[in-house]
Design a protein around this motif. Structure first.
Motif, PDB file in Angstrom:
ATOM      1  N   VAL A   1       0.923  -1.282   0.089  1.00 35.69           N
ATOM      2  CA  VAL A   1      -0.077   0.096  -0.019  1.00 35.69           C
ATOM      3  C   VAL A   1       0.637   1.323   0.086  1.00 35.69           C
ATOM      4  CG1 VAL A   1      -1.877   1.350   1.158  1.00 35.69           C
ATOM      5  CG2 VAL A   1      -1.708  -1.316   1.032  1.00 35.69           C
ATOM      6  N   LEU A   2       1.987   1.098   0.764  1.00 34.68           N
ATOM      7  CA  LEU A   2       2.725   2.263   0.700  1.00 34.68           C
ATOM      8  C   LEU A   2       3.556   2.468  -0.421  1.00 34.68           C
ATOM      9  CD1 LEU A   2       4.323   4.509   2.433  1.00 34.68           C
ATOM     10  CD2 LEU A   2       6.085   2.784   3.191  1.00 34.68           C
TER      11      LEU A   2
ATOM     12  N   ILE B   1       1.211   9.187   7.247  1.00 36.06           N
ATOM     13  CA  ILE B   1       2.076   8.091   6.572  1.00 36.06           C
ATOM     14  C   ILE B   1       2.749   8.498   5.563  1.00 36.06           C
ATOM     15  CG2 ILE B   1       2.502   5.660   6.225  1.00 36.06           C
ATOM     16  CD1 ILE B   1       1.459   6.177   8.928  1.00 36.06           C
ATOM     17  N   PHE B   2       2.072   8.965   4.517  1.00 35.27           N
ATOM     18  CA  PHE B   2       2.556   9.334   3.137  1.00 35.27           C
ATOM     19  C   PHE B   2       1.674  10.379   2.697  1.00 35.27           C
ATOM     20  CE2 PHE B   2       2.920   9.410  -1.356  1.00 35.27           C
ATOM     21  CZ  PHE B   2       4.162   9.644  -1.494  1.00 35.27           C
ATOM     22  N   VAL B   3       1.959  11.562   2.595  1.00 36.23           N
ATOM     23  CA  VAL B   3       1.436  12.587   2.022  1.00 36.23           C
ATOM     24  C   VAL B   3       2.149  13.118   0.531  1.00 36.23           C
ATOM     25  CG1 VAL B   3       0.522  15.117   2.227  1.00 36.23           C
ATOM     26  CG2 VAL B   3       0.293  13.206   4.169  1.00 36.23           C
ATOM     27  N   PRO B   4       1.408  13.389  -0.488  1.00 34.91           N
ATOM     28  CA  PRO B   4       2.346  13.672  -1.648  1.00 34.91           C
ATOM     29  C   PRO B   4       2.569  15.123  -1.558  1.00 34.91           C
ATOM     30  CG  PRO B   4      -0.233  13.297  -2.120  1.00 34.91           C
ATOM     31  CD  PRO B   4       0.132  12.862  -0.702  1.00 34.91           C
TER      32      PRO B   4
ATOM     33  N   LEU C   1      -1.781   8.510   2.710  1.00 33.13           N
ATOM     34  CA  LEU C   1      -2.162   7.480   3.560  1.00 33.13           C
ATOM     35  C   LEU C   1      -1.812   8.031   5.110  1.00 33.13           C
ATOM     36  CD1 LEU C   1       0.335   4.807   2.269  1.00 33.13           C
ATOM     37  CD2 LEU C   1      -2.196   5.104   1.866  1.00 33.13           C
ATOM     38  N   ARG C   2      -2.914   7.805   6.097  1.00 31.25           N
ATOM     39  CA  ARG C   2      -2.923   8.236   7.470  1.00 31.25           C
ATOM     40  C   ARG C   2      -3.417   7.108   8.438  1.00 31.25           C
ATOM     41  NH1 ARG C   2      -3.418  13.662   6.839  1.00 31.25           N
ATOM     42  NH2 ARG C   2      -4.313  14.305   5.009  1.00 31.25           N
ATOM     43  N   LYS C   3      -2.414   7.124   9.446  1.00 33.62           N
ATOM     44  CA  LYS C   3      -2.985   6.269  10.803  1.00 33.62           C
ATOM     45  C   LYS C   3      -4.526   6.198  10.837  1.00 33.62           C
ATOM     46  CE  LYS C   3       1.285   5.582  12.973  1.00 33.62           C
ATOM     47  NZ  LYS C   3       2.406   5.541  14.055  1.00 33.62           N
TER      48      LYS C   3
ATOM     49  N   ALA D   1       2.446   1.541  -3.294  1.00 33.97           N
ATOM     50  CA  ALA D   1       1.223   2.000  -4.399  1.00 33.97           C
ATOM     51  C   ALA D   1       1.191   3.711  -4.163  1.00 33.97           C
ATOM     52  CB  ALA D   1      -0.033   1.604  -4.001  1.00 33.97           C
ATOM     53  N   ALA D   2       1.193   4.176  -3.112  1.00 30.23           N
ATOM     54  CA  ALA D   2       1.165   5.521  -2.698  1.00 30.23           C
ATOM     55  C   ALA D   2       2.288   6.425  -3.299  1.00 30.23           C
ATOM     56  CB  ALA D   2       1.012   5.892  -1.285  1.00 30.23           C
ATOM     57  N   GLU D   3       3.711   5.876  -2.886  1.00 32.95           N
ATOM     58  CA  GLU D   3       4.926   6.395  -3.358  1.00 32.95           C
ATOM     59  C   GLU D   3       5.196   6.176  -4.810  1.00 32.95           C
ATOM     60  OE1 GLU D   3       7.552   5.424   0.629  1.00 32.95           O
ATOM     61  OE2 GLU D   3       7.577   3.887  -1.010  1.00 32.95           O
ATOM     62  N   ASN D   4       4.633   5.368  -5.375  1.00 30.04           N
ATOM     63  CA  ASN D   4       4.764   5.405  -7.080  1.00 30.04           C
ATOM     64  C   ASN D   4       3.676   5.866  -7.976  1.00 30.04           C
ATOM     65  OD1 ASN D   4       7.342   3.857  -6.776  1.00 30.04           O
ATOM     66  ND2 ASN D   4       6.363   2.067  -6.517  1.00 30.04           N
ATOM     67  N   CYS D   5       2.760   6.648  -7.279  1.00 32.67           N
ATOM     68  CA  CYS D   5       1.571   7.122  -7.976  1.00 32.67           C
ATOM     69  C   CYS D   5       2.156   8.197  -8.776  1.00 32.67           C
ATOM     70  CB  CYS D   5       0.537   7.601  -6.942  1.00 32.67           C
ATOM     71  SG  CYS D   5      -0.723   8.403  -7.821  1.00 32.67           S
ATOM     72  N   PRO D   6       1.929   8.309 -10.127  1.00 30.76           N
ATOM     73  CA  PRO D   6       2.645   9.143 -11.069  1.00 30.76           C
ATOM     74  C   PRO D   6       1.948  10.499 -10.810  1.00 30.76           C
ATOM     75  CG  PRO D   6       1.491   7.665 -12.117  1.00 30.76           C
ATOM     76  CD  PRO D   6       1.394   7.110 -11.100  1.00 30.76           C
TER      77      PRO D   6
END
Length: 75
Positions: free
Chosen positions: A49-50, A72-75, A63-65, A52-57
Motif C-alpha cells: 500500500v505504501l 504516513i504518506f502525503v504527496p 495514507l494516514r494512521k 502504491a502511494a509512493e509510485n503514484c505518478p
C-alpha cells in the motif's frame, strides 16, 4: 495490535495509470472512468500500500494512521 491506515485518493489529480491497483489490488480498484478508488474502510498497514502511494505518478494518494490521523504518506 495490527496498525490500520486510511487511504485517500484525490480524484481531481488521479490520471488513471492503474499502478496503485497493480501494486495493491486488495486495496485499490479502478472506477468506470479508470480513476483509482480507495477502500471505504481502513486497511492493514502494508508495504504494498505504501509502495502504491509512493509510485503514484499523479501523487494522488494520501495514507494516514486510522487512529489519530497521523500522516504516513502525503504527496
Amino acid at each position: 495490535m495490527t496498525e490500520l491506515w486510511t487511504v485517500e485518493v484525490d480524484t481531481s489529480v488521479c490520471v488513471g495509470s492503474g499502478l496503485c491497483a497493480a501494486n495493491a489490488p486488495e486495496c485499490f480498484s479502478l472506477d468506470t472512468s479508470g480513476r483509482a478508488r480507495p477502500p471505504e474502510a481502513p486497511v492493514v498497514a502494508a508495504d504494498e500500500v505504501l509502495e502504491a502511494a509512493e509510485n503514484c505518478p499523479a501523487t494522488a494518494i494520501t495514507l494516514r494512521k486510522a487512529t489519530g490521523g497521523e500522516e504516513i504518506f502525503v504527496p
